[in-house]
Design an enzyme around this catalytic site. Sequence first.
Site, PDB file in Angstrom:
ATOM      1  N   TYR A 182      50.161  49.595  72.311  1.00  0.00           N
ATOM      2  CA  TYR A 182      51.642  48.952  72.215  1.00  0.00           C
ATOM      3  C   TYR A 182      52.109  48.148  70.979  1.00  0.00           C
ATOM      4  O   TYR A 182      51.006  47.291  70.241  1.00  0.00           O
ATOM      5  CB  TYR A 182      52.186  48.440  73.185  1.00  0.00           C
ATOM      6  N   GLN A 216      58.164  51.179  80.595  1.00  0.00           N
ATOM      7  CA  GLN A 216      57.376  51.931  80.972  1.00  0.00           C
ATOM      8  C   GLN A 216      56.285  53.039  80.099  1.00  0.00           C
ATOM      9  O   GLN A 216      55.478  53.855  80.740  1.00  0.00           O
ATOM     10  CB  GLN A 216      58.665  53.484  80.682  1.00  0.00           C
ATOM     11  N   ASN A 235      57.603  42.654  74.200  1.00  0.00           N
ATOM     12  CA  ASN A 235      58.341  41.518  74.078  1.00  0.00           C
ATOM     13  C   ASN A 235      57.960  41.271  75.849  1.00  0.00           C
ATOM     14  O   ASN A 235      56.930  41.417  76.107  1.00  0.00           O
ATOM     15  CB  ASN A 235      59.990  42.051  74.666  1.00  0.00           C
ATOM     16  N   SER A 287      56.563  36.119  69.928  1.00  0.00           N
ATOM     17  CA  SER A 287      55.386  34.661  68.891  1.00  0.00           C
ATOM     18  C   SER A 287      55.438  32.994  68.479  1.00  0.00           C
ATOM     19  O   SER A 287      56.998  32.921  68.484  1.00  0.00           O
ATOM     20  CB  SER A 287      55.975  35.370  67.045  1.00  0.00           C
ATOM     21  N   GLN A 314      58.112  32.618  61.711  1.00  0.00           N
ATOM     22  CA  GLN A 314      58.329  32.641  63.367  1.00  0.00           C
ATOM     23  C   GLN A 314      59.099  33.369  63.861  1.00  0.00           C
ATOM     24  O   GLN A 314      58.869  34.170  64.917  1.00  0.00           O
ATOM     25  CB  GLN A 314      56.497  31.908  63.359  1.00  0.00           C
ATOM     26  N   HIS A 318      60.645  36.481  63.955  1.00  0.00           N
ATOM     27  CA  HIS A 318      60.113  37.956  64.883  1.00  0.00           C
ATOM     28  C   HIS A 318      61.342  38.185  66.133  1.00  0.00           C
ATOM     29  O   HIS A 318      61.146  39.298  66.678  1.00  0.00           O
ATOM     30  CB  HIS A 318      59.128  37.727  64.887  1.00  0.00           C
ATOM     31  N   GLU A 341      49.675  29.909  69.171  1.00  0.00           N
ATOM     32  CA  GLU A 341      49.368  31.611  68.818  1.00  0.00           C
ATOM     33  C   GLU A 341      48.992  30.844  66.895  1.00  0.00           C
ATOM     34  O   GLU A 341      48.190  31.394  66.832  1.00  0.00           O
ATOM     35  CB  GLU A 341      50.534  32.579  68.519  1.00  0.00           C
ATOM     36  N   HIS A 342      50.086  30.558  66.490  1.00  0.00           N
ATOM     37  CA  HIS A 342      49.167  30.456  65.295  1.00  0.00           C
ATOM     38  C   HIS A 342      49.922  29.196  64.513  1.00  0.00           C
ATOM     39  O   HIS A 342      50.475  28.347  65.507  1.00  0.00           O
ATOM     40  CB  HIS A 342      50.269  30.655  63.951  1.00  0.00           C
ATOM     41  N   ASP A 344      49.141  37.683  59.065  1.00  0.00           N
ATOM     42  CA  ASP A 344      50.362  38.642  60.315  1.00  0.00           C
ATOM     43  C   ASP A 344      49.591  39.950  59.287  1.00  0.00           C
ATOM     44  O   ASP A 344      49.798  41.391  59.615  1.00  0.00           O
ATOM     45  CB  ASP A 344      51.518  38.752  59.563  1.00  0.00           C
ATOM     46  N   GLU A 399      21.513  35.051 103.053  1.00  0.00           N
ATOM     47  CA  GLU A 399      22.250  35.156 103.069  1.00  0.00           C
ATOM     48  C   GLU A 399      23.011  36.210 105.015  1.00  0.00           C
ATOM     49  O   GLU A 399      23.630  36.742 104.433  1.00  0.00           O
ATOM     50  CB  GLU A 399      22.825  35.753 101.212  1.00  0.00           C
ATOM     51  N   HIS A 430      17.754  44.173 102.313  1.00  0.00           N
ATOM     52  CA  HIS A 430      17.947  43.671 100.904  1.00  0.00           C
ATOM     53  C   HIS A 430      16.612  42.946 101.025  1.00  0.00           C
ATOM     54  O   HIS A 430      15.528  43.478 100.696  1.00  0.00           O
ATOM     55  CB  HIS A 430      18.575  42.318  99.984  1.00  0.00           C
TER      56      HIS A 430
END
Length: 449
Positions: free
Chosen positions: A134, A197, A220, A244, A266, A269, A334-335, A368, A422, A427
């Site tokens: 995306y 979507q 977003n 961002s 930033q 954005h 983030e940064h 970036d 167990e 087993h």
Amino acid sequence: MWGTAGTVQPVLNRLDLRGVTDPGPLLPRPEIDGDDPVAAVRDIIDQVRTHGDQAVRELTARFDGVELDDLRVDPTEVKGALDRVPGPLVDALGAAAANIDAYHRTQLHPDVTHEKEGVRVRSLTRPFERVGLYVPGGRAEYPSTVLMTAIPARVAGVAEIALCVPPNRETGRIGDAVLAGAAVAGVDEVYAIGGAQAVAAMAYGTESIRAVDGIAGPGNIYVAIAKREVAGTVSIPSAFAGPSEVVVIGDGAVPASWAAIDVILQAEHGPDGLAWLVTWDEGFLDEVNRVGSELLDQAPRRDEILSTLESSGYAVLVDSPEQAIEVSNLIAPEHLELLVADPDALLASVRHAGAVFTSPLAPASTGDYVAGPSHVLPTNGTARFSSALTVADFQKHIHVVDIDQEGFDRLAPHVIALAETEGLDAHAESIRLRQARPAERAEARGSGS
């Protein structure tokens, strides 16, 4: 153009944490989640799962204002974009792609074999077969994000890469810069759809879009929530790649204009992000605010930047470098930029950040675009437990176990003891049967079964 005229107004909200021993509760964070967005995203996902292409077209018309005949962009249009964009952009895409590819190839590892006392375990790395990416779009174009997502996937060995980008409301199509990026990165399919979507279509499939094994890429709040909602149906990196963020820690070692523009970039954005300056030098704080206002006076996206800074732009005054790092670790941005005289002295204390920039000549904008690591980074505090997008996000690991007679005889009693504890009798019996009939066991191994 950027200008320096006009009335000087502070661009960052001031927050004084001097003398505060526990700054955590005082740190404002944008509210980017909540019941309303989650409910809206779940409704969109349900529509796409139920009605497929029809729902995608209706949602695209509603949210993007574009009526689509074909969801997929013609492959010849993607390839032809390299001839339609300016030559310098093609060169920049090529240079960035080379750096991104070279960096991510360092993350490839050969299959590993571990042997000890009759037990051999091999670890096989296998790529996903098909991934969905995306990339935000609409009014803006982000060819860099195409490179930052598609190239790590290609390096990982992914066979098929599908890309979803929102169409431009005015033109009804994806911009040539993004299509050129897709051509450079070797994307196989491009679809002119965006939002939750698009995430639903890639996760569950429609008549036009085959379902994928994993989805990556920033977006977003609705895109980020949608990815979280489909996690488990497809692989989703653990990072919340949303709006961002940047924290710039400065001490006056670099010009105030450098710190100011790095905070501003930033905010460029869009909304719901985070843009902070943290310093223990009050004079530097005031100068950054002053210069920042001048830089913004004629910025092409001045209104959008100011809107973001009004809600989540802060100039934070602290007592010391140590408290500055404490604030940053609490935010887990983030940064993180360390625009200080001795960045390495602070770097050792950084625990939570998506990416750190330690040179005056390495603003976050270099990350970036051209540094090499992916700019798809954790936001909204998820840097506490997640990292930048890497080759590993497009791969899985399969272990293969082989045990010889020596290893079996050594481990059999332990398997039986654990299984009986167990209450898993079958087993334990799978081991006892092999202990009781050594002739059959030898015959089985000799036949290769």
